[in-house]
Design a protein around this motif. Structure first.
Motif, PDB file in Angstrom:
ATOM      1  N   HIS A  12       6.734  19.524  24.883  1.00  0.00           N
ATOM      2  CA  HIS A  12       5.908  18.623  24.071  1.00  0.00           C
ATOM      3  C   HIS A  12       6.768  17.579  23.332  1.00  0.00           C
ATOM      4  CE1 HIS A  12       2.409  17.636  21.556  1.00  0.00           C
ATOM      5  NE2 HIS A  12       3.232  17.622  20.531  1.00  0.00           N
TER       6      HIS A  12
ATOM      7  N   HIS B  43       6.973  13.414  23.255  1.00  0.00           N
ATOM      8  CA  HIS B  43       7.004  12.510  22.096  1.00  0.00           C
ATOM      9  C   HIS B  43       8.219  11.583  22.184  1.00  0.00           C
ATOM     10  CE1 HIS B  43       3.696  13.612  19.535  1.00  0.00           C
ATOM     11  NE2 HIS B  43       4.038  14.890  19.476  1.00  0.00           N
TER      12      HIS B  43
ATOM     13  N   ASP C 157      -0.423  13.212  19.198  1.00  0.00           N
ATOM     14  CA  ASP C 157      -0.507  13.938  20.469  1.00  0.00           C
ATOM     15  C   ASP C 157      -1.411  13.236  21.489  1.00  0.00           C
ATOM     16  OD1 ASP C 157       1.167  15.749  19.393  1.00  0.00           O
ATOM     17  OD2 ASP C 157      -0.337  17.307  19.057  1.00  0.00           O
TER      18      ASP C 157
END
Ligand code: KG4
Ligand code: ZN
Length: 339
Positions: free
Chosen positions: A112, A116, A299
């Motif tokens: 994740h 980013h 997100d």
């Protein structure tokens, strides 16, 4: 190669379609669960997971239709493997791996935070040159990272306690702002005077951060102000003072880290990098400042499609028969370089 990316690590069901050959994002879809969790004042993992199950099939169908892409056009499917909420991660992983297996496509679980970190590349024609310094500021992480090359990351410093997004959310709660607190607090701060209240600046040594004391100072200040703290202007002034203190701290640590590494490029990513005051102050630093578009700071599935596309094009893929290896914690340093 066109890659479908699936993000379900927390409370956003995010999808993206990234064309690796063209180097561009060709579609994205996002469903935010904010309304679902608001009454609880925070994310309830089981509810998040169930809502991902409900949303993923329809959202995927619409995304493909709108982009004019069929499952046959895909070269692979990427999903968020971690870090994040375990029940929510499991849904994305199962959905992605089943879709991949049925359509005989490679699947890959991606990090994740790497999503980013690479998200500024989602802007058309925005290439990133390495090495560079990264400030990663999200709801769960506050980290200064040296990125030597894509996939090779060294942690230089992080928060000893609350992440900066968490500090925004908890302080917003103290100010009676609705969930999700960060953006609400930032909005309130726009009407406030950052100079009215002086909050102590927690400054741990080196490149470490600490934010839990700041939230406590706001609590103490609210207690001291008593009834006076109910006034909207006073709360706006507290929000502005909090935001100013956090931004000054982050900018100070970035300056120190830039001196330490000698880097000439600074990339800032993660949900808190959507904060306008932080963006404006970091832009003043005498280095090349790299930011994602505000919608790609929080997100989203596009960043997972991008990170997955880079790794799948380099030949990475998972063994279809192994159980989905989702992980709630996963140090970024454990990744291998891309390619
Ligand atoms: O990256 P992200 O969407 O999710 C995680 O991976 O954690 O970051 C969410 C965090 C939340 O704490 C949210 O309050 C914060 O980012 N955030 C902001 C702003 N937009 C989102 N904090 C301050 N100002 C904003 N404009
Ligand atoms: Zn995130």
């Amino acid at each position: 190669m066109i890659v479908l990316g699936i993000e379900t690590s927390c409370d956003e069901t995010g999808l993206g379609l990234y064309d690796a050959a063209a180097g561009e994002l060709i579609g994205e879809a996002l469903h935010s669960q904010v309304d679902l969790h608001r009454v609880f004042g925070g994310v309830v993992p089981e509810l998040a997971a169930r809502d991902h199950v409900r949303r993923l099939p329809g959202l995927t169908r619409v995304l493909l239709e709108e982009a004019g892409v069929t499952l046959d056009d895909l070269g692979g499917i990427a999903y968020t493997r971690g870090p994040g909420l375990l029940p929510a991660l499991r849904v994305g992983a199962m959905f992605a791996r089943t879709l991949a297996a049925v359509n005989d496509l490679p699947a890959l679980g991606v990090h994740h935070l790497e999503g980013h970190l690479l998200s500024p590349m989602l802007q058309p024609q925005r290439r990133i040159e390495f090495p560079l310094l990264v400030l990663l500021v999200s709801g769960g992480h506050t980290q200064l990272i040296r990125a030597q090359s894509p996939g090779r990351y060294t942690l230089l410093g992080e928060s000893r306690d609350d992440a900066v997004g968490e500090a925004f959310d908890k302080t917003a709660q103290l100010l009676d702002l609705p969930y999700p607190g960060g953006p609400e607090l930032a909005r309130l701060a726009e009407d406030g005077d950052p100079g009215r209240f002086a909050l102590p600046k927690p400054m741990p040594q080196g490149l470490e951060f600490s934010f839990s004391g700041l939230k406590t100072s706001v609590r103490t200040l609210l207690q001291r102000l008593g009834e006076g703290a109910l006034e909207r202007q006073t709360r706006a002034d507290i929000a502005a003072s909090f935001e100013r203190t956090v931004v000054d701290l982050l900018v100070h640590k970035c300056r120190s880290a830039l001196v330490h590494t000698g880097d000439e490029r600074l990339l800032i990513s993660g949900g808190v990098s959507a904060n306008k005051t932080l963006r404006a102050d970091l832009e003043k630093l005498p280095v090349d400042v790299i930011l994602a578009e505000p919608r790609h700071c929080t997100d989203n599935g596009a960043m997972i499609a991008l990170a997955g596309a880079l790794r799948l094009s380099a030949g990475e893929c998972e063994d279809r028969t192994s159980p989905p290896p989702v992980v709630p914690r996963w140090p970024l340093e454990e990744l291998d370089g891309i390619g």
